[in-house]
Write an enzyme that holds these catalytic residues in place. Structure first.
Site, mmCIF file in Angstrom:
data_model
loop_
_atom_site.group_PDB
_atom_site.id
_atom_site.type_symbol
_atom_site.label_atom_id
_atom_site.label_comp_id
_atom_site.label_asym_id
_atom_site.label_seq_id
_atom_site.Cartn_x
_atom_site.Cartn_y
_atom_site.Cartn_z
ATOM 1 N N ARG A 243 40.402 44.583 50.440
ATOM 2 C CA ARG A 243 39.324 43.930 50.462
ATOM 3 C C ARG A 243 38.286 44.672 51.235
ATOM 4 O O ARG A 243 38.806 45.342 52.203
ATOM 5 C CB ARG A 243 39.436 42.399 51.044
ATOM 6 C CG ARG A 243 39.840 41.449 50.240
ATOM 7 C CD ARG A 243 39.100 40.882 49.291
ATOM 8 N NE ARG A 243 39.443 39.926 48.464
ATOM 9 C CZ ARG A 243 40.217 39.843 47.272
ATOM 10 N NH1 ARG A 243 40.517 41.119 46.792
ATOM 11 N NH2 ARG A 243 40.455 38.843 46.387
ATOM 12 N N GLU A 272 30.390 42.728 47.634
ATOM 13 C CA GLU A 272 30.342 42.927 46.333
ATOM 14 C C GLU A 272 29.284 41.999 45.585
ATOM 15 O O GLU A 272 29.301 41.047 45.994
ATOM 16 C CB GLU A 272 31.763 42.758 45.848
ATOM 17 C CG GLU A 272 32.781 43.766 46.124
ATOM 18 C CD GLU A 272 34.122 43.541 45.742
ATOM 19 O OE1 GLU A 272 34.163 42.844 44.978
ATOM 20 O OE2 GLU A 272 35.073 44.273 46.158
ATOM 21 N N HIS A 290 35.978 47.231 41.553
ATOM 22 C CA HIS A 290 36.945 46.102 41.657
ATOM 23 C C HIS A 290 37.811 45.928 40.513
ATOM 24 O O HIS A 290 37.951 44.964 39.785
ATOM 25 C CB HIS A 290 36.432 44.925 42.336
ATOM 26 C CG HIS A 290 37.315 43.802 42.927
ATOM 27 N ND1 HIS A 290 36.942 42.819 43.965
ATOM 28 C CD2 HIS A 290 38.664 43.620 42.631
ATOM 29 C CE1 HIS A 290 38.015 42.318 44.329
ATOM 30 N NE2 HIS A 290 39.271 42.699 43.372
HETATM 31 C C1 8YV Z 1 41.321 39.481 41.198
HETATM 32 C C2 8YV Z 1 41.902 40.276 43.615
HETATM 33 O O1 8YV Z 1 41.089 39.864 40.014
HETATM 34 O O2 8YV Z 1 43.669 38.994 43.110
HETATM 35 C C3 8YV Z 1 42.975 39.352 43.846
HETATM 36 O O3 8YV Z 1 42.897 38.981 45.234
HETATM 37 O O4 8YV Z 1 41.320 41.032 44.271
HETATM 38 C C4 8YV Z 1 41.462 40.645 42.191
HETATM 39 O O5 8YV Z 1 42.061 41.620 41.527
HETATM 40 C C5 8YV Z 1 40.353 38.536 41.696
HETATM 41 O O6 8YV Z 1 40.548 37.971 43.082
HETATM 42 C C6 8YV Z 1 39.947 37.504 40.680
HETATM 43 O O7 8YV Z 1 39.564 36.079 41.285
#
Ligand code: 8YV
Length: 328
Positions: A243, A272, A290
């Protein structure tokens, strides 16, 4: 509490097999346009639904949760990270939160490894030069990067994804070091030949590559602060597929620009889809939008997890992927 056909509101377009299964099992309201819901529409969804299925692009904060309707009993996040949801506020209102762990581990670790390779070996920089018609031809001293083998990789966050990164990195000859809230089991340390650093500062001082693989929580916000980033040697690379909020992006951009950090591979950003403009102008960075879990297989399996969590909940049982405030 059993709910025969819960009203499930989904905030983004999901893979077709997931949507088809949801139509079969639930009274579902899908988002065909895939346009993110604005706050008013999100509030209306929370007021009406039995189950909300948000994604990382929806901020389900405390004030939205406190305004939720009496029917809302489950927020089934399509994603692993739940930093987009105020889990504590949800629990206070008796709303359960679930996520989709496990199914995106290997894909995210692959992308992390891709960045660990791409930055020191100058993959994107080289490709851009060629595409721009600026390749002067092979030369013994042109476009040299750094070897991975024998270098020290410091993993911040040794959960599922961190361990999957460590396994891959070992195959490339990297030495594994890690910092984590808790030390992992001795058997895992032995398997990964991983060295634990209780002090993150001490680890940062000694690594060649840093990989961020911890979740974003109040405790990890700006864990890599300006002060900590300054502990890195100018030859260190940093990769983040977790993140953006874990790293002070402004400080990182400044240190990269000043040559005080060798390079960065970033798949995630603090705000983002906005990216610090300074990062966009740097040569020694690889920036991805991402894409960590962006495989057809992974996204379908995430959908299956969401469906299972909702179905089990609707049957009056405990969904398998509950997130508790103590996990945050
Ligand atoms: C997801 C992500 O695609 O799952 C996670 O925490 O960072 C991503 O790869 C995204 O969160 C979808 O809501």
């Amino acid at each position: 509490m059993k709910v025969k056909r819960p009203l499930v509101i989904v905030t983004r377009k999901l893979p077709e097999p997931t949507e088809a299964r949801m139509r079969e099992l639930f009274d579902v309201r899908l988002n065909e346009s895939d346009r993110p819901l604005d706050r008013t529409t999100l509030a209306a969804a929370l007021a009406e639904a039995d189950v909300l299925v948000p994604t990382v692009t929806d901020r389900i904060d405390g004030s939205l949760i406190r305004e939720a309707g009496p029917r809302l009993k489950l927020i089934a996040n399509y994603g692993n990270g739940v930093d987009n949801i105020d889990v504590i506020a949800a629990h206070e209102r008796g709303i359960m939160v679930t996520n989709t762990p496990g199914v995106l581990t290997e894909d995210t670790a692959d992308m992390t490894m891709a960045l660990i390779l791409a930055v020191p070996r100058r993959l994107v920089e080289g490709a851009r030069t060629l595409e721009a018609g600026e390749w002067p031809g092979w030369s013994p001293t042109w476009m040299l990067g750094h070897r991975l083998g024998g270098k020290r990789l410091g993993i911040i966050g040794m959960g599922r994804i961190g361990q999957a990164v460590a396994r891959r990195a070992r195959a490339f000859g990297l030495e594994i070091h890690y910092h984590n809230r808790n030390r992992v089991a001795p058997v895992t340390e032995t398997e990964l030949e991983a060295t634990y650093w209780e002090s993150l500062d001490q680890m940062l001082l000694r690594m060649d590559i840093i990989s961020v693989n911890c979740p974003h929580t109040p405790a990890t916000y700006h864990l890599l602060s300006a002060r900590r980033l300054k502990l890195l040697s100018p030859s260190t690379y940093i990769v983040n597929t977790a993140r953006g909020e874990v790293v002070d992006e402004t400080a990182l951009a400044a240190l990269l620009e000043q040559g005080l950090i060798a390079g960065a591979g970033l798949d995630v950003f603090e705000n983002e889809p906005a990216v610090n403009p300074k990062l966009l102008s740097l040569r020694n960075v690889v920036l991805l939008p991402h894409l960590g879990s962006a495989t057809i297989e992974g996204r379908q399996e995430m959908g299956e997890r969401v469906v299972i969590n909702i179905k089990v909940f609707a049957d009056g049982e405990r969904p398998p992927n509950r997130v508790l405030p103590i996990d945050i």
